[in-house]
Design an enzyme around this catalytic site. Structure first.
Site, PDB file in Angstrom:
ATOM      1  N   HIS A 145       0.795  -1.025  -0.106  1.00  0.00           N
ATOM      2  CA  HIS A 145       0.045   0.011   0.000  1.00  0.00           C
ATOM      3  C   HIS A 145       0.818   1.287   0.055  1.00  0.00           C
ATOM      4  O   HIS A 145       1.995   1.321   0.468  1.00  0.00           O
ATOM      5  CB  HIS A 145      -1.042   0.205   1.257  1.00  0.00           C
ATOM      6  CG  HIS A 145      -1.914  -1.030   1.333  1.00  0.00           C
ATOM      7  ND1 HIS A 145      -2.885  -1.165   0.700  1.00  0.00           N
ATOM      8  CD2 HIS A 145      -1.770  -2.100   2.003  1.00  0.00           C
ATOM      9  CE1 HIS A 145      -3.638  -2.362   0.893  1.00  0.00           C
ATOM     10  NE2 HIS A 145      -2.738  -3.212   1.813  1.00  0.00           N
ATOM     11  N   CYS A 187      -0.795   2.198  -4.210  1.00  0.00           N
ATOM     12  CA  CYS A 187      -1.407   3.269  -4.801  1.00  0.00           C
ATOM     13  C   CYS A 187      -0.578   4.644  -4.752  1.00  0.00           C
ATOM     14  O   CYS A 187       0.362   4.804  -3.830  1.00  0.00           O
ATOM     15  CB  CYS A 187      -2.581   3.669  -3.583  1.00  0.00           C
ATOM     16  SG  CYS A 187      -4.107   2.213  -3.685  1.00  0.00           S
TER      17      CYS A 187
END
Ligand SMILES: *[C@@H]1O[C@H](CO)[C@@H](O)[C@H](O)[C@H]1NC(C)=O
Length: 264
Positions: A145, A187
């Protein structure tokens, strides 16, 4: 444990180093190194460690030696109580066990930004053995992430874009590689390299799963019994391309970018 740092691919033309080049000898006697890191822990994040295990298999198939591959993963998936097949990690539905042979270089809370940067820089205070040299090819792959300006680690705080950028500049200044290729799945991962974070004259090529303002995406989320996603879209795009490629069937980084961008 792999020594110092890291990669991998054989330079084709300019920055065009193909995954196909994985199977070719380095013409200049340089060593290929890989640093593979999953930034998460927990069964719900199965996919990041699955990606990294798969990347390890690709490095091995490409001829890298274990002593030149550093794997950093929390290692709580294979024998996780929620894993329906203990000791097995797959990166696609009905896929092979990518956990086989994965070295336990850095596990648990040793997977953190300080150790990551120490390995990247081949710091002998933190490692045994020699680091990489001026003819070497280095591949760095991260999956997890992220948010604008940083990517996560399972412990010890996030890895910020400035710190990664400075480490790459320092490594270049130290003459510790010929070419370095870094792929980041997270992301907003484009934010790790935009603008002056990645100068064009340090021999580093970066490819990210997303630009600086968009998400990256999981995939293979519907496999019965797993109840989690098995991979990430960008990651399986470059890795399944590598799996499909035959020895001596080179591809430039630009060609690979096009293939991965289209699929992702
Ligand atoms: C980043 O991706 C988003 C979503 O795909 C897009 O709308 C935006 O234009 C992109 N930004 C840049 C700078 O390319």
């Amino acid at each position: 444990m792999a020594m110092g740092v890291l990669l991998l691919m054989h330079l084709q033309v300019g920055l065009g180093l193909g995954n196909g080049g994985l199977w070719l000898p380095t013409e200049n006697g340089g060593t290929k190194w890989a640093l593979l890191i999953a930034g998460s822990k927990g069964y719900e994040n199965y996919r990041h460690q699955a990606d990294v295990c798969h990347a390890y298999q690709i490095m091995k198939k490409g001829g890298l030696k274990d002593q030149n591959i550093v794997v950093m993963m929390y290692d709580d998936i294979a024998y996780n109580p929620e894993n329906p097949h203990k000791g097995v990690i797959i990166n696609k539905p009905n896929g092979p066990n990518v956990y086989t042979g994965v070295p336990k270089d850095y596990n648990g809370n040793d997977v953190n930004k300080n150790n990551f940067l120490a390995v990247l820089l081949g710091k002998k205070s933190a490692l045994t053995g020699a680091g990489s040299g001026p003819n070497d090819h280095i591949f760095v792959y991260y999956s997890d992430h992220g948010s604008p300006g940083y990517v996560c680690m399972p412990s010890g705080g996030n890895l910020h874009a400035n710190d990664l950028s400075q480490a790459l500049k320092n490594k270049n200044a130290a003459g510790a590689y010929k070419n370095l290729v870094v792929y980041v799945e997270a992301c907003e991962s484009g934010s790790m390299f935009e603008g002056q974070l990645l100068p064009s004259n340090i021999g580093v090529y970066a490819m990210t799963a997303s630009n600086a303002t968009e998400n990256s995406w999981a995939t293979y989320c519907d496999t019965p019994e797993y109840n989690t996603c098995l991979g990430d879209l960008f990651s399986v795009a470059w890795m399944e391309d590598a799996d499909a490629r035959r020895p001596g069937d080179p591809e430039t980084l630009g060609q690979l970018y096009d293939i991965v961008a289209k699929r992702t």
